[in-house]
Scaffold this motif. Structure first.
Motif, mmCIF file in Angstrom:
data_model
loop_
_atom_site.group_PDB
_atom_site.id
_atom_site.type_symbol
_atom_site.label_atom_id
_atom_site.label_comp_id
_atom_site.label_asym_id
_atom_site.label_seq_id
_atom_site.Cartn_x
_atom_site.Cartn_y
_atom_site.Cartn_z
ATOM 1 N N LEU A 102 13.818 2.292 -2.642
ATOM 2 C CA LEU A 102 13.291 0.940 -2.859
ATOM 3 C C LEU A 102 13.295 0.151 -1.553
ATOM 4 O O LEU A 102 12.324 -0.548 -1.228
ATOM 5 C CB LEU A 102 14.132 0.216 -3.909
ATOM 6 C CG LEU A 102 13.992 0.687 -5.360
ATOM 7 C CD1 LEU A 102 15.055 0.038 -6.230
ATOM 8 C CD2 LEU A 102 12.595 0.367 -5.906
ATOM 9 N N ALA A 103 14.391 0.261 -0.787
ATOM 10 C CA ALA A 103 14.500 -0.482 0.472
ATOM 11 C C ALA A 103 13.470 0.001 1.488
ATOM 12 O O ALA A 103 12.857 -0.802 2.202
ATOM 13 C CB ALA A 103 15.915 -0.337 1.029
ATOM 14 N N ILE A 104 13.270 1.312 1.563
ATOM 15 C CA ILE A 104 12.294 1.860 2.516
ATOM 16 C C ILE A 104 10.881 1.407 2.163
ATOM 17 O O ILE A 104 10.106 0.982 3.044
ATOM 18 C CB ILE A 104 12.384 3.398 2.539
ATOM 19 C CG1 ILE A 104 13.697 3.841 3.191
ATOM 20 C CG2 ILE A 104 11.187 3.998 3.280
ATOM 21 C CD1 ILE A 104 13.944 5.328 3.123
ATOM 22 N N LEU A 105 10.529 1.468 0.869
ATOM 23 C CA LEU A 105 9.191 1.051 0.468
ATOM 24 C C LEU A 105 9.005 -0.449 0.689
ATOM 25 O O LEU A 105 7.926 -0.895 1.114
ATOM 26 C CB LEU A 105 8.942 1.414 -0.999
ATOM 27 C CG LEU A 105 7.515 1.168 -1.519
ATOM 28 C CD1 LEU A 105 6.492 1.883 -0.635
ATOM 29 C CD2 LEU A 105 7.388 1.628 -2.962
ATOM 30 N N ALA A 106 10.055 -1.235 0.419
ATOM 31 C CA ALA A 106 9.971 -2.679 0.676
ATOM 32 C C ALA A 106 9.738 -2.942 2.157
ATOM 33 O O ALA A 106 8.974 -3.847 2.532
ATOM 34 C CB ALA A 106 11.256 -3.361 0.209
ATOM 35 N N ASP A 107 10.385 -2.144 3.003
ATOM 36 C CA ASP A 107 10.217 -2.284 4.443
ATOM 37 C C ASP A 107 8.789 -1.931 4.856
ATOM 38 O O ASP A 107 8.187 -2.601 5.709
ATOM 39 C CB ASP A 107 11.214 -1.362 5.155
ATOM 40 C CG ASP A 107 11.441 -1.749 6.614
ATOM 41 O OD1 ASP A 107 12.026 -2.813 6.846
ATOM 42 O OD2 ASP A 107 11.026 -0.980 7.495
ATOM 43 N N GLU A 108 8.242 -0.887 4.247
ATOM 44 C CA GLU A 108 6.899 -0.427 4.605
ATOM 45 C C GLU A 108 5.818 -1.411 4.176
ATOM 46 O O GLU A 108 4.807 -1.569 4.874
ATOM 47 C CB GLU A 108 6.642 0.944 3.981
ATOM 48 C CG GLU A 108 7.476 2.060 4.606
ATOM 49 C CD GLU A 108 7.300 3.390 3.888
ATOM 50 O OE1 GLU A 108 6.715 3.379 2.773
ATOM 51 O OE2 GLU A 108 7.731 4.430 4.430
ATOM 52 N N VAL A 109 6.018 -2.081 3.041
ATOM 53 C CA VAL A 109 4.996 -3.010 2.547
ATOM 54 C C VAL A 109 5.281 -4.456 2.952
ATOM 55 O O VAL A 109 4.563 -5.375 2.557
ATOM 56 C CB VAL A 109 4.845 -2.907 1.017
ATOM 57 C CG1 VAL A 109 4.412 -1.513 0.615
ATOM 58 C CG2 VAL A 109 6.130 -3.307 0.302
ATOM 59 N N SER A 144 17.732 -0.236 14.063
ATOM 60 C CA SER A 144 16.275 -0.336 14.113
ATOM 61 C C SER A 144 15.656 0.868 14.814
ATOM 62 O O SER A 144 14.474 1.160 14.644
ATOM 63 C CB SER A 144 15.864 -1.623 14.844
ATOM 64 O OG SER A 144 16.329 -1.615 16.185
ATOM 65 N N VAL A 145 16.469 1.581 15.609
ATOM 66 C CA VAL A 145 15.994 2.769 16.313
ATOM 67 C C VAL A 145 16.134 4.006 15.444
ATOM 68 O O VAL A 145 15.277 4.886 15.421
ATOM 69 C CB VAL A 145 16.777 2.959 17.632
ATOM 70 C CG1 VAL A 145 16.303 4.211 18.357
ATOM 71 C CG2 VAL A 145 16.635 1.729 18.512
ATOM 72 N N GLY A 146 17.235 4.069 14.655
ATOM 73 C CA GLY A 146 17.480 5.220 13.795
ATOM 74 C C GLY A 146 17.914 6.439 14.591
ATOM 75 O O GLY A 146 18.321 6.350 15.751
ATOM 76 N N THR A 147 17.794 7.598 13.974
ATOM 77 C CA THR A 147 18.116 8.861 14.627
ATOM 78 C C THR A 147 16.899 9.783 14.566
ATOM 79 O O THR A 147 15.894 9.454 13.941
ATOM 80 C CB THR A 147 19.317 9.542 13.940
ATOM 81 O OG1 THR A 147 18.982 9.821 12.571
ATOM 82 C CG2 THR A 147 20.543 8.647 13.974
ATOM 83 N N ASP A 148 17.027 10.934 15.184
ATOM 84 C CA ASP A 148 15.902 11.865 15.228
ATOM 85 C C ASP A 148 15.488 12.330 13.836
ATOM 86 O O ASP A 148 14.299 12.548 13.574
ATOM 87 C CB ASP A 148 16.264 13.090 16.084
ATOM 88 C CG ASP A 148 16.415 12.723 17.556
ATOM 89 O OD1 ASP A 148 15.846 11.682 17.957
ATOM 90 O OD2 ASP A 148 17.102 13.460 18.282
ATOM 91 N N ASP A 150 16.505 10.701 10.876
ATOM 92 C CA ASP A 150 16.513 9.625 9.885
ATOM 93 C C ASP A 150 16.288 8.291 10.585
ATOM 94 O O ASP A 150 17.197 7.734 11.200
ATOM 95 C CB ASP A 150 17.841 9.605 9.121
ATOM 96 C CG ASP A 150 17.874 8.551 8.019
ATOM 97 O OD1 ASP A 150 16.841 7.892 7.792
ATOM 98 O OD2 ASP A 150 18.935 8.390 7.380
ATOM 99 N N GLN A 151 15.087 7.780 10.490
ATOM 100 C CA GLN A 151 14.758 6.533 11.180
ATOM 101 C C GLN A 151 15.418 5.313 10.543
ATOM 102 O O GLN A 151 15.436 4.235 11.136
ATOM 103 C CB GLN A 151 13.246 6.338 11.214
ATOM 104 C CG GLN A 151 12.607 6.065 9.863
ATOM 105 C CD GLN A 151 11.110 5.915 9.943
ATOM 106 O OE1 GLN A 151 10.361 6.881 9.808
ATOM 107 N NE2 GLN A 151 10.667 4.701 10.214
ATOM 108 N N TYR A 152 15.972 5.483 9.345
ATOM 109 C CA TYR A 152 16.642 4.361 8.674
ATOM 110 C C TYR A 152 18.163 4.493 8.700
ATOM 111 O O TYR A 152 18.855 3.777 7.975
ATOM 112 C CB TYR A 152 16.164 4.272 7.225
ATOM 113 C CG TYR A 152 14.694 3.978 7.098
ATOM 114 C CD1 TYR A 152 14.218 2.676 7.235
ATOM 115 C CD2 TYR A 152 13.777 4.993 6.857
ATOM 116 C CE1 TYR A 152 12.865 2.388 7.138
ATOM 117 C CE2 TYR A 152 12.422 4.722 6.751
ATOM 118 C CZ TYR A 152 11.971 3.419 6.894
ATOM 119 O OH TYR A 152 10.627 3.148 6.786
ATOM 120 N N ALA A 153 18.690 5.394 9.517
ATOM 121 C CA ALA A 153 20.131 5.629 9.565
ATOM 122 C C ALA A 153 20.884 4.355 9.936
ATOM 123 O O ALA A 153 20.529 3.653 10.885
ATOM 124 C CB ALA A 153 20.441 6.738 10.575
#
Length: 455
Positions: A102-109, A144-148, A150-153
């Motif tokens: 849910l958080a990732i999709l909210a971030d994308e939209v 905000s940078v994440g990891t290789d 997992d960009q949302y780490a």
């Protein structure tokens, strides 16, 4: 720079004079330690015992010669981990995955808290204006940078907003999309029921291979990142373990139905049992983190083979079974455990399959079903000659490459030989069985509790 360091050192000397130690060596005043017995566990006081078979090895395997060893004190679950307890793990992982999606999709939209709908489940750092300086720094430089992989780490989930479980109350189409992704298509659902896609239920954790770590210089690469583990038990074991047998009702109902809530969980691999231990530690420490002034707990883990046998003996030296003497019946002719007493007669002891985790009499350490019901995973790798080379202090074979892991205690489908506290058995780490479960332990802080202290 040198002047600054010298000034800082002198300043710290002046400051320390005002702390009331009068210039004496009094040590650092830390938090007061309050030992806490974990819920559902019992303290097993450390001590020495004779490990191995003290009588004839009827199977003539010769992998458990007698050896005097000492183990430290630890807490152990009074019962095997139950279906209900393991389902708590499943539910936590499921909710965390849903919140993450849910958080990732909210971030994308571009939805943020206060916008309604899926925005109420956005990452906590979605609104920089409400972030503390620490959180803002961590977000800008790390999260905000994440990891290789997992960009949302590192980004924090919003766990205050309750998940909406009823489909008719889903707030918007984005929420519907996320929830729909967690379930199997209707064409694959059982009897038309909406069924969770258990392959989506994955848990990832980090651990330290201390044997490898002590050989390294520095802390770089100290932690091992385990790949995501599918944590749902393999319910098909009830069918796969028994050819030409009708066990479909156990496959259909045993894990999820509340009628079996207090029965031991089965169909769990050694890797899944370790994942459960990591989650249990995380779950407790997450609670403690909210309570200021408390130290985090020691990790929950699987018992070593020596710890398991020491616990099963219950302080009784040279015993054959956890209750002591060499017979599987008491003086009233009643069986003392759940196993297969006679050829083909599984029900002679009053149970057909498993029984509730708190069944029969506990041993002297108040541990239930250390013999029978389900066999139990241990932390140790299996080697037939292990007793010849392991240490006499907290013995353990921690061989990550050896996929044969020690299983102890016997089960509902085993004969009496496997119920003996000294009998060793093994299974492969990636195997799941309808007769293997587990219980966890936690190291005891301190050395005062010993079972063999001088009187």
């Amino acid at each position: 720079m040198k002047k600054l360091v010298a000034f800082t050192a002198i300043l710290s000397l002046f400051i320390s004079c005002g702390k009331g130690d009068r210039g004496e060596l009094v040590g650092v005043k830390g938090r007061k330690w309050h030992p806490e017995k974990p819920y559902g566990m019992t303290l097993v006081p450390g001590g020495a015992f004779i490990m191995g078979k003290s009588d004839d090895d009827l199977a003539n395997i010769q992998d458990a010669p007698t050896k005097t060893v000492t183990v430290r004190s630890f807490y152990m679950d009074e019962t095997e981990i139950t279906n209900s307890e393991y389902r708590q793990f499943i539910e936590w992982v499921k909710d965390s995955i849903i919140r993450t999606r849910l958080a990732i999709l909210a971030d994308e939209v571009g939805q943020k808290p206060g916008s309604g709908g899926i925005g109420e489940f956005a990452f906590n750092d979605a609104d920089p204006a409400n972030m503390t300086p620490y959180d803002k720094y961590m977000y800008e430089n790390y999260y905000s940078v994440g990891t290789d992989d997992d960009q949302y780490a590192g980004r924090k989930l919003n766990k205050k907003t309750k998940l909406i479980k009823e489909p008719q109350k889903y707030p918007d189409e984005y929420y519907v999309e996320v929830m729909d992704s967690m379930y199997l298509p209707e064409s694959e659902s059982y009897n038309g029921l909406k069924t969770i896609d258990v392959s989506k239920l994955q848990f990832r954790y980090r651990e330290v291979d201390w044997n490898k770590a002590v050989k390294k210089k520095g802390r770089k690469g100290l932690y091992d990142d385990n790949p995501p583990i599918e944590i749902y038990p393999d319910t098909t074991v009830w069918i796969k373990d028994f050819a030409y047998s009708y066990n479909e009702p156990m496959h259909n109902d045993y894990f999820w139905h509340q009628a079996y809530g207090e029965y031991p969980v089965v169909g769990v691999t050694w890797n899944q049992a370790k994942a459960f231990c990591a989650w249990r530690t995380l779950y407790k420490n997450s609670y403690i983190k909210k309570k200021k002034g408390r130290d985090q707990i020691n990790s929950f883990r699987l018992p070593t083979e020596a710890e398991w046998e020491y616990s099963a003996r219950g302080g009784i030296e040279s015993a054959t079974f956890p209750w002591g003497g060499p017979y599987a019946k008491n003086d009233r002719g009643c069986f003392m455990a759940n196993f297969k007493p006679n050829r083909g007669d599984y029900a002679a002891d009053g149970a057909l399959y498993t029984v509730e985790a708190k069944s029969y009499e506990p041993n002297e350490y108040n541990l239930y079903n250390m013999a029978g019901n389900v066999a139990e995973w241990t932390q140790s790798a299996y080697s037939p000659s292990a007793y010849e080379f392991v240490s006499t202090m907290n013995p353990n074979v921690a061989d990550a490459k050896n996929q044969r892991k020690v299983v102890r205690g016997g089960s509902w489908k085993d004969v009496g030989y496997f119920l003996q506290v000294s009998t060793r058995d093994f299974e492969y780490a990636d195997s799941a069985r309808s007769y293997i479960g587990f219980r966890t332990v936690q190291d005891y802080m301190g050395t005062a509790a010993t079972g063999t202290a001088p009187k």
